[in-house]
Design a protein around this motif. Structure first.
Motif, short mmCIF file in Angstrom:
data_model
loop_
_atom_site.label_atom_id
_atom_site.label_comp_id
_atom_site.label_asym_id
_atom_site.label_seq_id
_atom_site.Cartn_x
_atom_site.Cartn_y
_atom_site.Cartn_z
N LYS A 60 0.77 -1.13 -0.11
CA LYS A 60 0.17 0.17 0.19
C LYS A 60 0.79 1.19 0.15
CE LYS A 60 -2.32 1.28 3.57
NZ LYS A 60 -3.63 1.21 4.78
N ILE A 61 0.52 2.07 -0.96
CA ILE A 61 1.38 3.43 -1.15
C ILE A 61 0.43 4.44 -0.80
CG2 ILE A 61 2.62 5.04 -2.60
CD1 ILE A 61 3.35 2.42 -4.35
N GLU A 62 0.85 5.56 0.02
CA GLU A 62 -0.12 6.52 0.54
C GLU A 62 0.63 7.83 0.37
OE1 GLU A 62 -2.30 5.63 4.47
OE2 GLU A 62 -0.16 4.50 4.60
N LEU A 63 0.09 8.88 -0.28
CA LEU A 63 0.48 10.11 -0.69
C LEU A 63 -0.56 11.11 -0.29
CD1 LEU A 63 0.83 8.21 -3.58
CD2 LEU A 63 2.34 10.11 -4.01
N VAL A 64 -0.16 12.22 0.26
CA VAL A 64 -0.94 13.58 0.30
C VAL A 64 -0.43 14.52 -0.49
CG1 VAL A 64 -1.58 15.31 1.95
CG2 VAL A 64 -1.47 12.69 2.88
N ILE A 65 -1.37 14.69 -1.31
CA ILE A 65 -0.90 15.90 -2.66
C ILE A 65 -1.98 17.01 -2.62
CG2 ILE A 65 0.24 13.95 -3.82
CD1 ILE A 65 -2.14 13.89 -5.54
N GLU A 66 -1.55 17.95 -3.54
CA GLU A 66 -2.64 19.07 -3.83
C GLU A 66 -3.62 18.43 -4.81
OE1 GLU A 66 -2.59 22.05 -2.61
OE2 GLU A 66 -0.73 21.53 -1.48
N ASP A 67 -4.85 18.99 -4.69
CA ASP A 67 -6.18 18.73 -5.52
C ASP A 67 -5.67 18.73 -7.02
OD1 ASP A 67 -7.43 18.70 -3.20
OD2 ASP A 67 -8.81 20.19 -3.67
N THR A 68 -5.02 19.68 -7.34
CA THR A 68 -4.66 19.79 -8.75
C THR A 68 -3.39 18.48 -9.25
OG1 THR A 68 -2.72 21.16 -8.19
CG2 THR A 68 -4.67 22.43 -8.83
N ASP A 69 -2.99 17.96 -8.45
CA ASP A 69 -2.10 16.97 -9.01
C ASP A 69 -2.55 15.38 -8.96
OD1 ASP A 69 -0.13 18.41 -9.30
OD2 ASP A 69 0.63 18.44 -6.99
N VAL A 70 -3.93 15.43 -8.51
CA VAL A 70 -4.72 14.06 -8.31
C VAL A 70 -4.68 13.29 -9.55
CG1 VAL A 70 -7.02 12.85 -7.90
CG2 VAL A 70 -6.15 14.69 -6.28
N GLU A 71 -5.28 13.84 -10.75
CA GLU A 71 -5.32 13.16 -11.87
C GLU A 71 -3.88 12.72 -12.41
OE1 GLU A 71 -8.09 11.74 -12.98
OE2 GLU A 71 -8.95 12.75 -11.12
N GLU A 72 -3.09 13.57 -12.38
CA GLU A 72 -1.60 13.25 -12.74
C GLU A 72 -0.98 12.01 -11.92
OE1 GLU A 72 2.87 14.62 -12.68
OE2 GLU A 72 1.53 15.97 -11.61
#
Length: 104
Positions: A60-72
Protein backbone atom coordinates in the motif's frame (compact mmCIF):
# COMPACT_ATOMS: atom_id res chain seq x y z
CA UNK A 1 -5.52 18.38 -0.35
CA UNK A 2 -6.14 14.73 -1.18
CA UNK A 3 -4.82 11.43 0.13
CA UNK A 4 -4.20 8.73 -2.44
CA UNK A 5 -3.96 5.10 -1.35
CA UNK A 6 -2.85 2.58 -3.93
CA UNK A 7 -2.84 -1.17 -3.29
CA UNK A 8 -0.41 -2.68 -5.79
CA UNK A 9 1.57 -5.80 -6.67
CA UNK A 10 4.83 -5.88 -4.64
CA UNK A 11 6.91 -6.49 -7.77
CA UNK A 12 5.65 -3.19 -9.23
CA UNK A 13 6.67 -1.05 -6.24
CA UNK A 14 10.12 0.01 -7.50
CA UNK A 15 8.76 1.03 -10.89
CA UNK A 16 5.91 3.04 -9.34
CA UNK A 17 8.18 4.66 -6.76
CA UNK A 18 10.73 5.68 -9.41
CA UNK A 19 7.97 7.09 -11.64
CA UNK A 20 6.55 9.17 -8.79
CA UNK A 21 10.00 10.51 -7.85
CA UNK A 22 10.82 11.36 -11.48
CA UNK A 23 7.63 13.43 -11.59
CA UNK A 24 8.29 15.33 -8.34
CA UNK A 25 6.16 13.29 -5.93
CA UNK A 26 8.77 12.28 -3.35
CA UNK A 27 6.80 11.96 -0.10
CA UNK A 28 5.16 8.55 0.25
CA UNK A 29 4.32 6.08 3.00
CA UNK A 30 4.62 2.37 2.21
CA UNK A 31 3.07 -0.57 4.05
CA UNK A 32 3.23 -4.28 3.30
CA UNK A 33 -0.31 -5.66 3.41
CA UNK A 34 -2.30 -8.80 2.51
CA UNK A 35 -5.70 -8.85 0.87
CA UNK A 36 -7.88 -10.12 -1.91
CA UNK A 37 -10.09 -8.61 -4.54
CA UNK A 38 -12.72 -9.99 -6.82
CA UNK A 39 -10.55 -12.98 -7.74
CA UNK A 40 -10.91 -14.25 -4.11
CA UNK A 41 -7.34 -15.53 -3.88
CA UNK A 42 -5.11 -17.62 -6.11
CA UNK A 43 -4.25 -21.30 -6.52
CA UNK A 44 -0.57 -22.20 -6.17
CA UNK A 45 1.25 -25.51 -6.60
CA UNK A 46 3.07 -26.73 -3.47
CA UNK A 47 4.76 -30.16 -3.46
CA UNK A 48 2.54 -31.38 -6.25
CA UNK A 49 -0.71 -30.22 -4.64
CA UNK A 50 -2.86 -27.22 -5.43
CA UNK A 51 -3.11 -24.85 -2.47
CA UNK A 52 -5.53 -21.91 -2.29
CA UNK A 53 -4.01 -18.67 -0.99
CA UNK A 54 -6.85 -16.43 0.15
CA UNK A 55 -4.82 -13.38 1.18
CA UNK A 56 -2.34 -12.19 -1.40
CA UNK A 57 0.71 -10.04 -0.51
CA UNK A 58 0.31 -6.43 -1.68
CA UNK A 59 1.98 -3.08 -1.04
CA UNK A 60 0.00 0.00 0.00
CA UNK A 61 1.39 3.36 -1.10
CA UNK A 62 -0.03 6.52 0.51
CA UNK A 63 0.53 10.09 -0.71
CA UNK A 64 -0.97 13.40 0.37
CA UNK A 65 -0.97 15.81 -2.56
CA UNK A 66 -2.54 19.01 -3.84
CA UNK A 67 -5.97 18.69 -5.46
CA UNK A 68 -4.51 19.78 -8.80
CA UNK A 69 -2.11 16.80 -8.87
CA UNK A 70 -4.68 14.03 -8.32
CA UNK A 71 -5.30 13.01 -11.94
CA UNK A 72 -1.58 13.15 -12.76
CA UNK A 73 -0.64 10.88 -9.83
CA UNK A 74 -3.46 8.43 -10.58
CA UNK A 75 -2.28 8.23 -14.19
CA UNK A 76 1.35 7.69 -13.16
CA UNK A 77 0.42 4.88 -10.76
CA UNK A 78 -1.93 3.20 -13.23
CA UNK A 79 0.63 3.29 -16.02
CA UNK A 80 3.46 1.90 -13.87
CA UNK A 81 1.30 -0.75 -12.10
CA UNK A 82 -0.63 -2.09 -15.09
CA UNK A 83 -0.12 -5.71 -16.17
CA UNK A 84 -3.60 -6.35 -17.52
CA UNK A 85 -4.04 -9.33 -15.20
CA UNK A 86 -6.43 -9.67 -12.25
CA UNK A 87 -4.83 -8.34 -9.07
CA UNK A 88 -3.21 -5.21 -10.51
CA UNK A 89 -4.65 -3.27 -7.57
CA UNK A 90 -6.90 -0.38 -6.62
CA UNK A 91 -6.50 3.34 -6.06
CA UNK A 92 -8.58 5.27 -3.52
CA UNK A 93 -8.78 9.06 -3.17
CA UNK A 94 -9.81 10.80 0.08
CA UNK A 95 -10.23 14.41 1.16
CA UNK A 96 -7.66 15.66 3.68
CA UNK A 97 -9.03 18.34 5.94
CA UNK A 98 -5.78 19.35 7.59
CA UNK A 99 -2.09 18.49 7.76
CA UNK A 100 0.07 19.45 10.75
CA UNK A 101 3.86 19.15 10.89
CA UNK A 102 5.08 17.72 14.19
CA UNK A 103 8.55 19.23 13.77
CA UNK A 104 7.34 22.84 13.83
Amino acid sequence: MKKIEAMIRPEKFDQISNTLIENGHNAITVTEIHGRGEQRGIALQFRGKEVMVNLIPKVKIELVIEDTDVEEVIGLIKEAAHTGMPGDGKIFVYDVERSVSIRE
